[in-house]
Structure formats: structure tokens, C-alpha cells
Design an enzyme around this catalytic site. Structure first.
Site, PDB file in Angstrom:
ATOM      1  N   SER A  28       1.239  -1.472   0.514  1.00  0.00           N
ATOM      2  CA  SER A  28      -0.542   0.209  -0.214  1.00  0.00           C
ATOM      3  C   SER A  28       0.844   1.215   0.233  1.00  0.00           C
ATOM      4  CB  SER A  28      -0.922  -0.242   1.295  1.00  0.00           C
ATOM      5  OG  SER A  28      -2.030   0.837   1.045  1.00  0.00           O
TER       6      SER A  28
ATOM      7  N   HIS B 147      -7.211  -3.523   5.051  1.00  0.00           N
ATOM      8  CA  HIS B 147      -7.160  -1.711   4.966  1.00  0.00           C
ATOM      9  C   HIS B 147      -7.733  -0.964   3.455  1.00  0.00           C
ATOM     10  CE1 HIS B 147      -4.877   0.613   2.124  1.00  0.00           C
ATOM     11  NE2 HIS B 147      -3.976   0.910   3.541  1.00  0.00           N
ATOM     12  N   ASN B 148      -7.840  -1.447   2.263  1.00  0.00           N
ATOM     13  CA  ASN B 148      -8.797  -0.966   0.998  1.00  0.00           C
ATOM     14  C   ASN B 148     -10.451  -0.750   1.736  1.00  0.00           C
ATOM     15  OD1 ASN B 148      -6.228  -1.300   0.237  1.00  0.00           O
ATOM     16  ND2 ASN B 148      -7.216  -2.049  -1.860  1.00  0.00           N
TER      17      ASN B 148
ATOM     18  N   LYS C 121      -4.287  -6.110   3.371  1.00  0.00           N
ATOM     19  CA  LYS C 121      -4.366  -5.493   2.186  1.00  0.00           C
ATOM     20  C   LYS C 121      -5.676  -5.477   1.579  1.00  0.00           C
ATOM     21  CE  LYS C 121      -2.771  -2.258  -0.402  1.00  0.00           C
ATOM     22  NZ  LYS C 121      -4.066  -2.660  -1.452  1.00  0.00           N
TER      23      LYS C 121
ATOM     24  N   GLU D 240     -10.080   1.944   3.640  1.00  0.00           N
ATOM     25  CA  GLU D 240      -9.665   3.003   3.037  1.00  0.00           C
ATOM     26  C   GLU D 240     -11.474   3.658   2.405  1.00  0.00           C
ATOM     27  OE1 GLU D 240      -8.068   3.549  -1.376  1.00  0.00           O
ATOM     28  OE2 GLU D 240      -6.676   2.319   0.398  1.00  0.00           O
TER      29      GLU D 240
END
Length: 478
Positions: free
Chosen positions: A135, A192-193, A189, A196
Site C-alpha cells: 500500500s 486495509h482497502n 491488504k 480506506e
């Protein structure tokens, strides 16, 4: 023995795929003293790298066989190709060229179940496979991303020196760690997105409230955001929003943001996060609402047509609301962010238990503190919360955040009520508050839901007054 085994070797690391991210990572690795061999299925990209950068530690070839042959053993190859079928196609091409003990890293946004399958396949062939979440965009890849590798401990040891060299650094340490086995890195990940998505939508809703609700200009909102960015709300996305708000269009001189069509795209990781959360039974309404907001934004023509028939409220803000709305929004933004992170961390926690990954949530907070898109000041107390209580069931009940949420909730409620009164949609602010209220409620109305299920479908229910009776059925129509 493959043809590559007898060829001269020299490069310490290989990067396959010279798109924006692949090229940036190759340069980053070379900058840290490693000899890098690059490859791309479009030979002109190799030529572009040579001409633009002329890096003394980077060499390249358009031949995959030569690319593999020029790598030191055990070979370490990072794939930066489009997620999905292209990764499997690259592996099929590489298998005849690799030898036992070599390592392949997939640094794209791959579906974590695909990563688990590929890791098992490579292991059966004596190869190491690592799914790596990266990222930070092009800038992060070039100068220091947050890196989330998943695979065996042995595999990670083979690439650890390189990944630690290129990762972002903060006062809290390197922004890379071994996340866990097989698909753990790509799962983290993905989440995480998802976080986001929600964080970006919260900032969009904040902008909308301040712009439509208070009539603030882009520059005035940027000034306010700059003040907020000096305190607890500090984050990379808030900083990015300030830049976007201040940017002027060179052609017209108008704020460039005002010329951007209100249709947001997506690449799928937010949708995956919501789908997996449903599969694991973990509520993530903040992320789901952010995904819905993007989907609704794509319905531009329908929204324009609907605006002519569906008139909104005409009530104006009171003097107190005008005076306090910005302060309410600041507190609501921080509190809703905490709730969003709480949902994401809980999803990682449950998946870690389901797949036996043993992911450290405190470590995830540390590696997200720098380099990545969701880096923010609140990750420091978040890390401390999970360091003190690794098995904490939900961030909301931590000693670090429970008092903060209690203090900020009244302002948050006032924001939601005020925005609703004047017809400004704030789906993530609203759904995050509903999550908080649901989680803190010892009693919920799902007793009616379960009774309905039993009434029309004989799905049974449990009695409060007879906990040992198990599941029972009643004749609700008698």
C-alpha cells in the site's frame, strides 16, 4: 535441470511487470543496494526504464528465460501483474524455469483464496510463494510502502532483508512484518482497502456537510481541514483532501474539484471485504455503506432525473447549528473513523481464527502507521490497545477509545440529526453510529425478528426464562 540452472547468475532480486508500481518497486529495491533484474512482456517498457533511469543496479531483458537465468539462487521473483488469471499464467510460465527453494512473490491485489491455492501449489513443487499486500501507491512503492507479506516463515526469511530495506519507516518501527501463513497478507491488504473506502467516504461526507450545509468554499474547507490535521484527526487522506480542495484548474482557474464528475470508481477490494465479512458473519456497515455510496454515485443520470421529482427538505439550519456544525463534524469524523477501524480489525481477527493465521493486530497497526493510504494518528493508540489486550474483542471497548467515543458521541448525534434535517446524505456517518448503538445495546429488537421467523417458518427460538430448554417452536397462530 532447467536451462536457467546452467546460465550465469548475478541479480539478487527479480521484478516481473514494469507498470507504474512494478517500476517504482524495482527502483526502490535497487536504491537500497540490491542488484535487480527486470522483465516485462512488452520489451519497450524495459527500454523505457533504461532510458529514463539508467540505474547502475538495474538490468533487464524481454526474455523470461534469460530473466530467470540471471538471478542468484535461491531466486527471488516479485510479480507485479494484474490480479486474477494473469498471475496463474505467469506461474505456469515460470514453473519450468524455477528450481526447488526459489521464491515467487505476488504483490498485486489478489483475492486471498487464490493466494492460498497458489501457495499450496507452489509448496507441492518445492517452491516458496508469498502473497504480498503493498500500500502507498506509486509514491509509496518508490520511496517506502507499507508491506503485508503472507506465507511460510521460511519463505519470508528469504525475502525479509529486501522487504525491510524498502519499507516505510516511522518512530514506531518498520512498516513491514510477517503477517501470517498463505493468504494472510492479501487478506489484511483487502481489509486495509475496505477501511480506506469508508475513510474516503467519511471525508466526502464531511466535505458535503461543510459545503452544502454551511456554504463554505473549497479553500475555506481546506483551511479547516489543515487545522484538524494538526490534531487527533491527522491522516494521509485528510492531507490529500486538503491538496485536492486547493487545486485550481490551469485551463479555467476554477477549483479543479468542482470540475470532477461525481462518479467514483472501484477496483473490487471494497466489495471483497464486504463479501468476506458476510461469509464470516462479521458486521462491517461502515465499509458496506461506503461501497453503496460509490455504486449510487455511478447512477448519475438517474439521480439527476430523480432530483426533479423527489424534493428534499426546505428547513434551514438554526443559528446554533450553523455555529456548531463544523465542531460537531470534527468529533463525528474522528469517532466514525474509530468505528470503521474497529470493524476492519474485528474482521481480520475473526479470519485469523478461522484460517489459523495468528495475525497480530498490534503489528498491523504499526505497519499501517507509515507508507500506506490509511495511515493516521489514531493508529498509535489503536496499536497500544491491542498491545495491552491482544484478544480484545472490539476496539470500541478498549480503555483507549471507549471514553473518547462516549465524549464525542453527543456531537456525532447532532451532526447526523442536522444533516438528516436538511437532506444531506451521510451514509457512513449514520451507519457507523448505528453500529456503535447496536454494539453497546444489551437488548436489541431481534427477538421480534426471531419470533417472526418461527411464526412463518418454524425456525424455532430460545426462551430467556428457560435457557436450558434449547431451541423451541410455538404455534403463533393458535
Amino acid at each position: 535441470m532447467s536451462a536457467a540452472d546452467s546460465a550465469p547468475q548475478g541479480a539478487q532480486f527479480g521484478v516481473a511487470g514494469m507498470g507504474v508500481m512494478g517500476a517504482a518497486l524495482a527502483l526502490n529495491i535497487a536504491d537500497h543496494g540490491f542488484r535487480v533484474e527486470i522483465w516485462d512482456r512488452h520489451p519497450e517498457r524495459i527500454d523505457e526504464m533504461r532510458q529514463q533511469h539508467r540505474h547502475p543496479r538495474i538490468s533487464g531483458t524481454g526474455s523470461l528465460e534469460e530473466f530467470v537465468a540471471r538471478l542468484e539462487r535461491p531466486r527471488r521473483i516479485l510479480l507485479m501483474v494484474t490480479a486474477g488469471a494473469p498471475v496463474d499464467q505467469m506461474l505456469e510460465r515460470l514453473f519450468p524455469l524455477l528450481s526447488e527453494g526459489d521464491v515467487v512473490l505476488d504483490a498485486g491485489n489478489s483475492w486471498f483464496q487464490d493466494t492460498r491455492r497458489r501457495e499450496e501449489l507452489c509448496r507441492s513443487k518445492g517452491l516458496n510463494f508469498i502473497g504480498v499486500g503493498v500500500s502507498g501507491g506509486e509514491e509509496g512503492a518508490r520511496h517506502g510502502p507499507s508491506i503485508m507479506p503472507g506465507g511460510s516463515v521460511k519463505s519470508y526469511a528469504l525475502v525479509r532483508p529486501v522487504l525491510e530495506a524498502i519499507a516505510a519507516r516511522t518512530d514506531e518501527g518498520l512498516c513491514v512484518t510477517h503477517v501470517g501463513p498463505d493468504g494472510a497478507g492479501h487478506f489484511v491488504k483487502m481489509v486495509h482497502n475496505g477501511i480506506e473506502y469508508a475513510d474516503m467516504q467519511l471525508l466526502a461526507e464531511t466535505y458535503d456537510v461543510l459545503h452544502r450545509g454551511l456554504g463554505l468554499s473549497n479553500d475555506a474547507i481546506a483551511d479547516l481541514f489543515s487545522q484538524w490535521n494538526q490534531g487527533i484527526a491527522e491522516s494521509f487522506l485528510l492531507e490529500t483532501s486538503i491538496k485536492v480542495l486547493r487545486k485550481k484548474d490551469p485551463e479555467t482557474g476554477k477549483p479543479l474539484l468542482d470540475l470532477v464528475l461525481d462518479k467514483a470508481g472501484q477496483k473490487g477490494t471494497g466489495k471483497w471485504t464486504v463479501q468476506v465479512a458476510l461469509d464470516l458473519g462479521v458486521p462491517v456497515p461502515s465499509i458496506a455503506s461506503a461501497l453503496d455510496a460509490r455504486n449510487l454515485s455511478s447512477m448519475k443520470d438517474e439521480r439527476v432525473a430523480a432530483s426533479r421529482k423527489l424534493k428534499g427538505p426546505t428547513e434551514a439550519l438554526s443559528a446554533e447549528e450553523k455555529a456548531q456544525l463544523a465542531a460537531w463534524t470534527h468529533d463525528a469524523l474522528y469517532a466514525a473513523r474509530v468505528v470503521t477501524y474497529a470493524q476492519g480489525m474485528r474482521l481480520i481477527q475473526v479470519a485469523s481464527q478461522e484460517y489459523k493465521w495468528d495475525v497480530s493486530l498490534a503489528s498491523m497497526a504499526r505497519i499501517w502507521r507509515g507508507g500506506c493510504i490509511i495511515r493516521a494518528k489514531l493508529l498509535t493508540p489503536l496499536r497500544e490497545a491491542f498491545t495491552q489486550q491482544p484478544e480484545l474483542p472490539n476496539l470500541l471497548v478498549s480503555d483507549a477509545f471507549a471514553p473518547v467515543l462516549e465524549r464525542m458521541a453527543p456531537q456525532w448525534r447532532k451532526l447526523v440529526a442536522t444533516a438528516t434535517k436538511v437532506g444531506i446524505p451521510i451514509p457512513v456517518f449514520s451507519s457507523s453510529l448505528a453500529y456503535l448503538d447496536s454494539y453497546r445495546s444489551p437488548e436489541l429488537p431481534q427477538n421480534l425478528t426471531q419470533a417472526q421467523r418461527d411464526a412463518f417458518g418454524a425456525h424455532t427460538y430460545q426462551r430467556r426464562d428457560k435457557p436450558d430448554a434449547g431451541f423451541v417452536h410455538s404455534d403463533w397462530n393458535g
